[in-house]
Design a protein around this motif. Structure first.
Motif, PDB file in Angstrom:
ATOM      1  N   ASN A 146     -43.600 -50.332 -26.536  1.00  0.00           N
ATOM      2  CA  ASN A 146     -44.093 -51.742 -27.091  1.00  0.00           C
ATOM      3  C   ASN A 146     -45.666 -51.647 -27.196  1.00  0.00           C
ATOM      4  OD1 ASN A 146     -43.663 -54.453 -27.421  1.00  0.00           O
ATOM      5  ND2 ASN A 146     -44.565 -54.948 -25.580  1.00  0.00           N
ATOM      6  N   LEU A 149     -41.263 -54.420 -30.946  1.00  0.00           N
ATOM      7  CA  LEU A 149     -39.932 -54.473 -30.711  1.00  0.00           C
ATOM      8  C   LEU A 149     -39.397 -55.781 -30.924  1.00  0.00           C
ATOM      9  CD1 LEU A 149     -39.973 -52.428 -27.277  1.00  0.00           C
ATOM     10  CD2 LEU A 149     -39.401 -51.459 -29.592  1.00  0.00           C
ATOM     11  N   GLN A 196     -49.761 -51.732 -32.987  1.00  0.00           N
ATOM     12  CA  GLN A 196     -48.186 -52.015 -32.674  1.00  0.00           C
ATOM     13  C   GLN A 196     -47.544 -51.844 -34.265  1.00  0.00           C
ATOM     14  OE1 GLN A 196     -47.782 -55.731 -30.634  1.00  0.00           O
ATOM     15  NE2 GLN A 196     -46.579 -54.417 -29.029  1.00  0.00           N
TER      16      GLN A 196
END
Length: 566
Positions: free
Chosen positions: A336, A341, A467
């Motif tokens: 993560n 996610l 991310q």
């Protein structure tokens, strides 16, 4: 005339002969009938009547004999005289020529004689029965007496196998004894018809009693031995299991045992009253209840070791699932940090952890129930079966969740590698175009380059985020791949067109004295140098070469692609 007379004489002779033959046949048949009529007066018949009379019959037997004698007298005093009259008429009429009347009387005589013989045969048959009935009755009575004695002996010497039923059995046997006495009295009075009726009833009653008495011992044994012992075993077993802290899934077992004991007593009462059919139904009901209690006790005994064995398996299962979930959540936390996610993977992993805890709590509750003796082993076993299934499903879901995210770093590396490859290949395409020294490129061609380069920049930017959303990356990779494939094909086509134009122009110089060729060359150069329409320029050269020298352009093209493929 003479011939007619002779015919009449012959016809008369034939007629007379026929009548004479009829007379002889009729007389013969009448004589035979007379012999048969005489046989009706056979002395043996009268001897039988005398013999039966000597038996001094009374009552119904005497009435039956008198009826037979009336029939016998009717044959001798009525039918036979009538027969004789008819025969006399036949013998009288047969001497004349009244053939039809004689024939009808002969038929009447035959019918009367047949009826007389049938009636006489019936009389003789009944006389024979009366004559032999005493002997027949004696034989039957002896056989019935043997059966009676056998029952009497069984009721006396083996009364234990009948229980309380023996009282009514003896009463029925006593009534049969009275029937023997009644039969003896009637027989001594020579009323054999009445005796025959008593014997039939006696035989039926005795047979019924034999059948009844044969059914009672096994029923009595079931009620007093088998069922009583079984319910005693169940009661002892139940108390021993209670002492061993067994718990049962159904309440009221003592009440059920008490109820079965009561049912046994009711069945005994029915059997005492000789109500066999009801007792059979009672027995079936008692057996069903006993089997049900046996099943309850046996199930708890057999399932206890399975429960204890399953405990170890479930502990290991729970610990493994917890460890697996902890690793999964740790991995998801790491992922993560570098990846988005967006399918609720983290929440899903936490939900799986909660489900593991629910099963662990259920397991602990079952363990407490075993220690505190508050729940049956069969109920706990069902809980265990469900827990194993639940934990199996949880582990499967955890594996699937882990498989769905574990390759994200690998996918990231693959995406970066593809990005670099696209960037390098675009650079290569640019160098190839530069090497062609083209005067320029169309705007739409340059736009296609921009589309691919912008896609590569966007993908590079996505991969540089803290991310990464790998789903978006995969989608962008597919778009870039499609756009690059289209660009690559267009560049390849551009190169082919440019080089083929150059070779076509060189070949066309062979016809530079041809004004049409010169015009086509100028047009192609205009398209090539100023409008950057290399494909259109090639088409112009192809058309002029095919016109002035058919097949020449095809040779140029074949040579070009042949060298290119090498």
């Amino acid at each position: 005339m003479m011939q007619i007379l002779m015919s009449i004489i012959v016809l008369a002779i034939i007629l007379f002969g026929s009548v004479f033959a009829f007379q002889q046949i009729t007389i013969k048949k009448v004589n035979k009938m007379q012999t048969q009529i005489d046989s009706l007066h056979d002395k043996s018949v009268q001897n039988k009547i005398n013999k039966v009379n000597d038996m001094r019959l009374t009552g119904k037997s005497l009435d039956a004999l008198n009826t037979l004698l009336d029939k016998y007298d009717n044959i001798n005093n009525s039918i036979v005289p009538e027969l004789n009259d008819v025969i006399d008429d036949i013998l009288f009429n047969v001497r004349g020529f009244n053939v039809v009347k004689t024939y009808n009387e002969r038929k009447k005589a035959h019918k009367l004689l047949s009826n007389a013989k049938e009636e006489m045969d019936r009389v003789l048959s009944e006389l024979d029965k009366i004559d032999k009935i005493e002997e027949k009755h004696k034989k039957v009575i002896d056989e019935l007496q043997d059966s009676y004695d056998s029952l009497e002996e069984s009721f006396s010497l083996e009364k234990d196998k009948y229980g309380d039923s023996v009282v009514l059995l003896k009463e029925r046997l006593a009534k049969i004894s009275e029937q023997f006495e009644d039969c003896a009295v009637v027989s001594s009075q020579h009323d054999y018809v009445a005796a025959d009726e008593i014997i039939k009833e006696l035989s039926s009653n005795l047979k019924d009693l034999e059948e009844l008495s044969s059914k009672i011992p096994p029923l009595y044994s079931d009620l007093n031995v088998e069922y009583t012992e079984q319910i005693g075993d169940i009661e002892d077993g139940y108390n021993q299991m209670l002492a061993a802290h067994f718990v049962f899934p159904t309440t009221g077992i003592p009440e059920k045992i008490k109820g079965i004991k009561s049912d046994i007593e009711i069945a005994k009462k029915h059997l005492k009253e000789l109500d066999v059919s009801t007792t059979v139904v009672d027995g079936q009901n008692i057996e069903s209840q006993i089997d049900e209690l046996y099943d309850i006790l046996e199930k708890e005994i057999k399932i206890k070791p399975k429960v204890m064995q399953q405990r170890k398996k479930i502990i290991q299962f729970i610990e493994h699932a917890r460890k697996q979930n902890a690793l999964l959540q740790s991995e998801l936390d790491k992922l993560n940090q570098g990846f988005i996610l967006d399918h609720g993977e983290i929440d899903q992993a936490k939900s799986l952890a909660d489900r593991i805890q629910i099963n662990a709590t259920r397991f602990q509750e079952d363990n407490d129930a075993i220690q505190l003796h508050t729940e049956s082993f069969s109920s706990i076993y069902q809980h265990q079966i469900q827990q194993i299934q639940n934990l199996t499903d949880i582990e499967q879901e955890q594996r699937e969740l882990n498989n769905s995210v574990k390759d994200l770093p690998v996918e990231e590396k693959s995406a970066i590698s593809k990005l670099r490859s696209f960037d390098n290949q675009v650079r290569t395409l640019k160098r190839e175009i530069n090497n062609l020294n083209l005067p320029g490129l169309t705007d739409d061609f340059l736009d296609e380059f921009d589309i691919v380069e912008n896609g590569i920049d966007k993908l590079s930017n996505e991969l540089s985020h803290v991310q990464i959303n790998m789903e978006d990356v995969d989608k962008q990779l597919m778009v870039v791949q499609s756009d690059f494939t289209s660009l690559n094909e267009r560049v390849s086509k551009l190169k082919d067109n440019v080089l083929l134009v150059e070779q076509s122009l060189q070949y066309a110089n062979l016809y530079k004295n041809n004004s049409e060729v010169l015009s086509a060359i100028e047009h192609a150069k205009q398209l090539f140098r100023y409008e950057y329409k290399y494909g259109a320029a090639l088409q112009v050269m192809k058309d002029i070469l095919d016109k002035i020298e058919p097949g020449s352009y095809q040779r140029i093209e074949n040579s070009y692609y042949g060298i290119k493929q090498k």
